[in-house]
Write an enzyme that holds these catalytic residues in place. Structure first.
Site, PDB file in Angstrom:
ATOM      1  N   LYS A 117     -12.840   0.160   5.575  1.00 34.90           N
ATOM      2  CA  LYS A 117     -13.081  -0.740   4.449  1.00 34.90           C
ATOM      3  C   LYS A 117     -14.262  -1.661   4.741  1.00 34.90           C
ATOM      4  O   LYS A 117     -15.160  -1.787   3.934  1.00 34.90           O
ATOM      5  CB  LYS A 117     -11.841  -1.590   4.179  1.00 34.90           C
ATOM      6  N   ASP A 128      -1.809  -5.988   9.173  1.00 32.87           N
ATOM      7  CA  ASP A 128      -2.841  -5.020   8.826  1.00 32.87           C
ATOM      8  C   ASP A 128      -4.019  -5.805   8.235  1.00 32.87           C
ATOM      9  O   ASP A 128      -3.950  -6.271   7.112  1.00 32.87           O
ATOM     10  CB  ASP A 128      -2.252  -4.035   7.817  1.00 32.87           C
ATOM     11  N   TYR A 146       0.839  -1.206   0.000  1.00 32.27           N
ATOM     12  CA  TYR A 146       0.000   0.000   0.000  1.00 32.27           C
ATOM     13  C   TYR A 146       0.873   1.254   0.000  1.00 32.27           C
ATOM     14  O   TYR A 146       1.713   1.414   0.889  1.00 32.27           O
ATOM     15  CB  TYR A 146      -0.887  -0.063   1.254  1.00 32.27           C
ATOM     16  N   ILE A 203      -7.190  -4.808   7.766  1.00 32.87           N
ATOM     17  CA  ILE A 203      -8.303  -3.884   7.559  1.00 32.87           C
ATOM     18  C   ILE A 203      -9.255  -4.351   6.464  1.00 32.87           C
ATOM     19  O   ILE A 203     -10.407  -3.935   6.415  1.00 32.87           O
ATOM     20  CB  ILE A 203      -7.755  -2.465   7.291  1.00 32.87           C
TER      21      ILE A 203
END
Lengths: 534, 544
Positions: free
Chosen positions: A371, A333, A248, A335
């Site tokens: 998200k 992560d 990302y 998410i």
């Protein structure tokens, strides 16, 4: 060493010798010896004095270096503009001529942040927000495929809000207590109610296999500060994290900007469908170590952004072993955990830790509602950690990124409405999957292949056939064409630090179904010109 | 290598001596000369060799300094017990490994202890609790309530204003839904659920700018494009510290100051605070001479001062800075080429007759170098909405704004909150009523509270802003020192059950001063508070 030995040896002799001067033969011995003796004293002084001088020289240089650099850029023409400026007759103004005055400078760390964006990721985002596409009012605008946002289920959220907003804010009876509960100071790391609600939501999203402990949560204003806070807690300035690529693009800001922590890319390749290998991890670890940088952890996203693939249970075990072997942390992560659309099963790091007797202290999970509940504007993020020290520090650091109490209240009542949550999760999954199928099929008709994925809002498309040269330059040329000619903002692989050129991240959840043909048409135009050129 | 030239330069000279040898008198001259000659060669080499060695030693030390540090970290208290027996811990863990993975074999290879947190936060974790935070925690555990818990701790340590909450509540009850969703529901849901600019919505900036100039009595007009919004004033201060100073640099801060600065300015930025003591003799107002002294001392210690942080109206004292002081400050900052951060979060909470002058007004009026002035503002105090987390950086320095805008990704305000506040601040009638009513109520509470303290023989510094009075209780402390002050604070907290902030938490140089926040009380609470203080003062007088 040999020198000192030869000095010590003749040491007692000179005194004997000096008493009988005059003899030439003796002189042969005396003169060099004398030199040595004097040399001995000289050796000590000759060592100490220059050392001291050298030390002071360094000190002097150090002091003056900083003061020079301060007045360097602004110094030209200091006196004249100031004279013009001083119109006031304040008593102290006559002091002004004394010092060197120039425009005041900002800190060097802010200087590098203040520089204009150079990453295509942010240039594209800016461009798309300046001239956004709209089917009716701006059909020639830039279509946003570069921001991971899910707009497919806004209707559900809007409906819930219009029905429940007032009640959730003011309490059903319009109670007295509820108002002071949102306007006054709240715990900076989030209210207990929201933590409880989040725990329930997370285990629902992750398939009900894990339960989360509210006391291990620290809530932050979005996942971005959650990652930054963890970096502060786990690494010192100059330390590094290993990150599998492509990653990302925001990590470069979240991790590095203020913390001074480095990111070491661990390259994954298309031949492995961009799945991480422990060998590559080990290699990167050793190379970095050789360079003298200390590695404090691994930063993973699972489901991966941008590729959208998952880490298998086996891989998670291997990662934990690796982390234990090297004595480093793992930041996972997660998410995108609730955006699964394939048949593959998502395994959370928390689940693996639950089932085995691992050293949990080294695992930290980042989560958020941006998200999974498509509420990025609400800025709700979370650190879930098993390490008491990290939790204690993170709780204190959330004073810099706490969530508005109003938002917390709103989100609590939304999350506790189980009927709504169930409906949302089911509908969202269907819609995301549907959009993905349509989008990938559309790309396929253009001859563009996507990497296998089972979660997320984007597909990772291989456009290497369309790029003029197989290099980062070629990739950026195509990106530029897509943005400025076709008016589509996608994220080039190089922004995600992908090692192979020609990959692009296309987010499809910002689109409506009717937009897909438009996008495909625009890509086709660029593809045609690219093939013509080559 | 290095020895060979040494011996080579020496070797021709003995030969020369040989030819001349014999003369005793000559020798006396020659031998020392020879020493000099030989010493000369030695002097060059004797300079270069140790220098090089010394340089490499420093280099070596520099390199290796990091590693011992890390060992210290893992040995830091709290983890001590676990590190002591890494091997046994390791063995104990093995039975748990029921899985037969090939890599398990690798694990015993390297020594592994518990993984450590970073050095910079281990300080934060340990951070000895200052009385300020201890007191706040005590209140949380056992809060006073007139009916339910009349023996609880009364909160006077948190700068919070509850006097005008009813106004906010009434407004919210009537407007919350329309405020967040608007009237055309379909359109606005995209405006709150989606990603928004991290530094705040433009509409909100316009609304905040309007509110700021209203609070500052139209004296200034704030340009919304110079505003960066953050989630509270706390991150606003931290972001400014990041932008204005590098790690190891310092800010001058007049004492007594808000205890939170120690966290906001120093924790993550690595910036230092240099105290500029103000004294009761000057009513705790800042003097440029003290500022200058602190600046020079810091400079002598090798510290680079990058700016001054002031609070105006000041927290905890509550006094205002005069126009003249602000001019002198600007001159001082220009002379030293440093920044000024002016924390004006209490601008709307002035209650006396004195007029508040904002730094923004000064730089508006004058043609001064505006780039060095940065104003921190927020809605926590002036609109009594600390829970909403809205802070403001107002700066005229483009570079600072650019960096701060990007840094707000770490502390942005949630969109529903922004939407709600846009319509709240746009409601001119509500805002005007709120400001006026709030000022009246603050004034009344202030007069009553200070009057109450006066009856007990406790004098307060005259203040014209904020929610507090800064009271001189040095008559009640057992020894005129920080220790005596903390003893009294302890008595107030544990016997009288009053949470107040001792001067030492605010780094006040004189012992015996306390900050009483009266805006968390109702008028009915004042007699209770006074009675409790009286009890303590009697105990103190008995003891002495």
């Amino acid at each position: 060493m040999t020198l000192t030995r030869s000095i010590q040896y003749p040491n007692p002799e000179p005194e004997v010798q000096t008493r009988k001067p005059g003899r030439a033969t003796a002189m042969r011995l005396i003169v060099p010896l004398q030199g040595v003796v004097q040399g001995r004293g000289g050796l000590i002084f000759g060592s100490l004095i220059p050392c001291a001088l050298f030390y002071f020289l360094q000190l002097y240089l150090k002091r003056h270096r900083s003061s020079n650099s301060r007045s360097n850029p602004p110094s030209p023409s200091t006196s004249s503009p100031n004279l013009a400026e001083i119109t006031r007759t304040s008593s102290r103004s006559n002091l002004l001529s004394r010092g060197l005055i120039g425009p005041v400078r900002i800190s060097s760390r802010a200087m590098s942040i203040a520089k204009p964006n150079d990453s295509p990721y942010y240039i594209g985002l800016d461009k798309a927000s300046e001239d956004p596409y709209d089917r009716i009012s701006n059909p020639d605008g830039v279509i946003q495929l570069g921001l991971l946002e899910n707009r497919l289920c806004f209707d559900l959220i809007a409906k819930w809000m219009s029905e429940n907003l007032s009640d959730s804010m003011m309490g059903r009876e319009g109670g007295d207590l509820s108002i002071s509960g949102i306007t006054t100071y709240q715990p900076v790391d989030g209210t207990m109610e929201l933590k409880l609600a989040m725990a329930g939501f997370m285990s629902r999203v992750m398939g009900g296999t894990v339960s989360f402990e509210p006391s291990q949560m620290v809530l932050t204003a979005g996942a971005t500060p959650a990652i930054e806070t963890l970096c502060f807690c786990l690494a010192d300035h100059g330390n590094a994290f290993l990150v599998p690529t492509p990653y990302y693009p925001g990590f470069d800001r979240d991790v590095k900007w203020r913390t001074g922590v480095e990111l070491i890319p661990v390259h994954c390749r298309s031949t492995d469908n961009f799945i991480l290998s422990i060998t590559a991890l080990d290699q990167a670890f050793n190379q970095t170590r050789k360079r003298g940088t200390k590695i404090r952890g691994i930063l993973l996203s699972n489901p991966a952004n941008p590729v959208g693939n998952l880490l298998s249970r086996e891989m998670l075990y291997n990662l934990l072993d690796f982390a234990r072997e090297k004595n480093i942390h793992i930041i996972s992560d997660e998410i995108f955990a609730g955006t699964m659309y394939g048949n593959e099963e998502f395994v959370s790091m928390a689940e693996v830790l639950d089932s085995e007797n691992f050293d949990k202290n080294r695992v930290h999970i980042v989560y958020g509602l941006s998200k999974d509940l498509s509420l990025p504007g609400f800025r709700v993020g979370m650190i879930y950690s098993f390490n008491e020290n990290v939790l204690a520090a993170a709780r204190k650091l959330t004073r810099f990124s706490s969530i508005s109490a109003l938002t917390q209240r709103l989100v609590v009542s939304m999350l506790l409405d189980t009927r709504f949550i169930e409906e949302y999760i089911e509908t969202n999954k269907k819609r995301v999957q549907n959009m993905r199928d349509l989008f990938v099929a559309g790309l396929k008709t253009l001859g563009i292949r996507c990497a296998d994925s089972s979660a997320g809002f984007c597909c990772w498309a291989d456009m290497s056939k369309l790029i003029p040269t197989y290099s980062e330059k070629g990739e950026l040329e195509l990106w530029d064409k897509l943005l400025n000619v076709a008016k589509i903002n996608v994220t080039p692989g190089s922004a995600c630090h992908c090692i192979e050129p020609g990959w692009f991240r296309c987010c499809f959840t910002t689109l409506a179904q009717e937009d897909i043909p438009v996008v495909m048409e625009r890509i086709r135009k660029v593809a045609d010109t690219s093939t013509l050129c080559s | 290598m290095k020895q060979t030239p040494y011996s080579r330069t020496r070797s021709p000279e003995p030969k020369k001596e040989k030819t001349r040898g014999g003369g005793g008198t000559a020798m006396r001259v020659i031998v020392p000369l020879q020493g000099v000659v030989q010493g000369r060669g030695g002097l060059v080499l004797g300079s270069i060799i140790p220098c090089a060695l010394f340089y490499f030693l420093q280099f070596y030390l520099n390199r290796h300094r990091n590693e011992p540090d890390d060992e210290n970290e893992s040995n830091s208290p709290g983890q001590n017990q676990t590190t002591r027996s890494p091997s046994s811990g390791q063995l104990a863990e093995h039975p748990g490994l029921t899985r037969n993975l090939s890599r398990v074999l690798l694990s015993p290879r390297s020594p592994r202890g518990p993984v450590s947190v970073s050095g910079r936060v281990s300080g934060i974790v340990k951070d000895a609790e200052s009385p300020y935070y201890v007191g706040l925690r005590r209140v949380k555990e056992d809060p006073y309530d007139e009916v339910d818990n009349p023996n609880g701790v009364i909160q006077m340590g948190l700068a919070e204003n509850k006097l005008s909450l009813d106004l906010v509540k009434d407004w919210l009850a009537g407007n919350v839904k329309e405020a967040i969703l608007g009237n055309g529901k379909e359109l606005t849901i995209g405006g709150i659920a989606t990603y928004q600019p991290f530094d705040g919505l433009m509409e909100f900036k316009v609304a905040v700018a309007g509110f700021m100039s209203q609070v500052m009595e139209q004296a200034t007009s704030c340009d919304p494009s110079q505003i960066v919004l953050t989630s509270g004033a706390t991150p606003a201060i931290e972001i400014l510290s990041f932008c204005l100073a590098d790690a190891g640099n310092a800010f001058l801060v007049p004492t007594p100051y808000y205890p939170g600065f120690d966290r906001d300015v120093k924790w993550r930025t690595g910036v230092e605070i240099v105290h500029v003591p103000c004294r009761s003799a000057d009513n705790f107002s800042l003097s440029i001479a003290a500022l200058d002294r602190a600046f020079n001392q810091a400079k002598k210690r090798g510290m680079k001062v990058r700016g001054i942080i002031i609070s105006n109206p000041s927290n905890p004292v509550g006094n205002l800075m005069s126009q003249e002081t602000l001019y002198s400050l600007l001159d001082f900052a220009r002379e030293k080429n440093i920044h000024i951060v002016s924390n004006e979060i209490l601008a709307g909470c002035t209650h006396g007759k004195e007029k508040f002058v904002s730094m923004a007004e000064i730089i508006d009026l004058e043609d001064v170098d505006r780039k060095r002035v940065h104003i921190v503002y927020g809605l926590s105090k002036d609109l009594s909405l600390p829970g909403f987390r809205v802070g403001v950086i107002y700066s005229l320095n483009e570079e600072v704004l650019a960096a701060a805008k990007k840094l707000t990704r770490f502390s942005s305000i949630s969109a529903p909150t922004q939407r709600l506040l846009i319509s709240m601040l746009s409601d001119a009638k509500f805002v005007q009523t709120f400001i006026t009513v709030n000022r009246e109520r603050l004034q009344r509470m202030y007069v009553q509270f200070v009057g109450g303290l006066k009856k007990l023989g406790i004098e307060c510094i005259k203040s014209s802003g904020g929610f507090y009075c800064w009271a001189n209780m040095s008559g009640l402390i057992s020894s005129y020192s920080e220790k005596g002050e903390l003893k009294l604070w302890d008595k107030l907290l544990n016997i009288a059950k009053l949470n107040v902030t001792p001067g030492s938490s605010c780094h006040c140089i004189e012992p015996g001063w306390f900050r009483f926040c009266f805006a968390t009380l109702t008028e009915k609470d004042i007699p209770v508070v006074m009675e409790r203080i009286q009890k303590i003062s009697e105990i103190c007088k008995l003891n002495s």
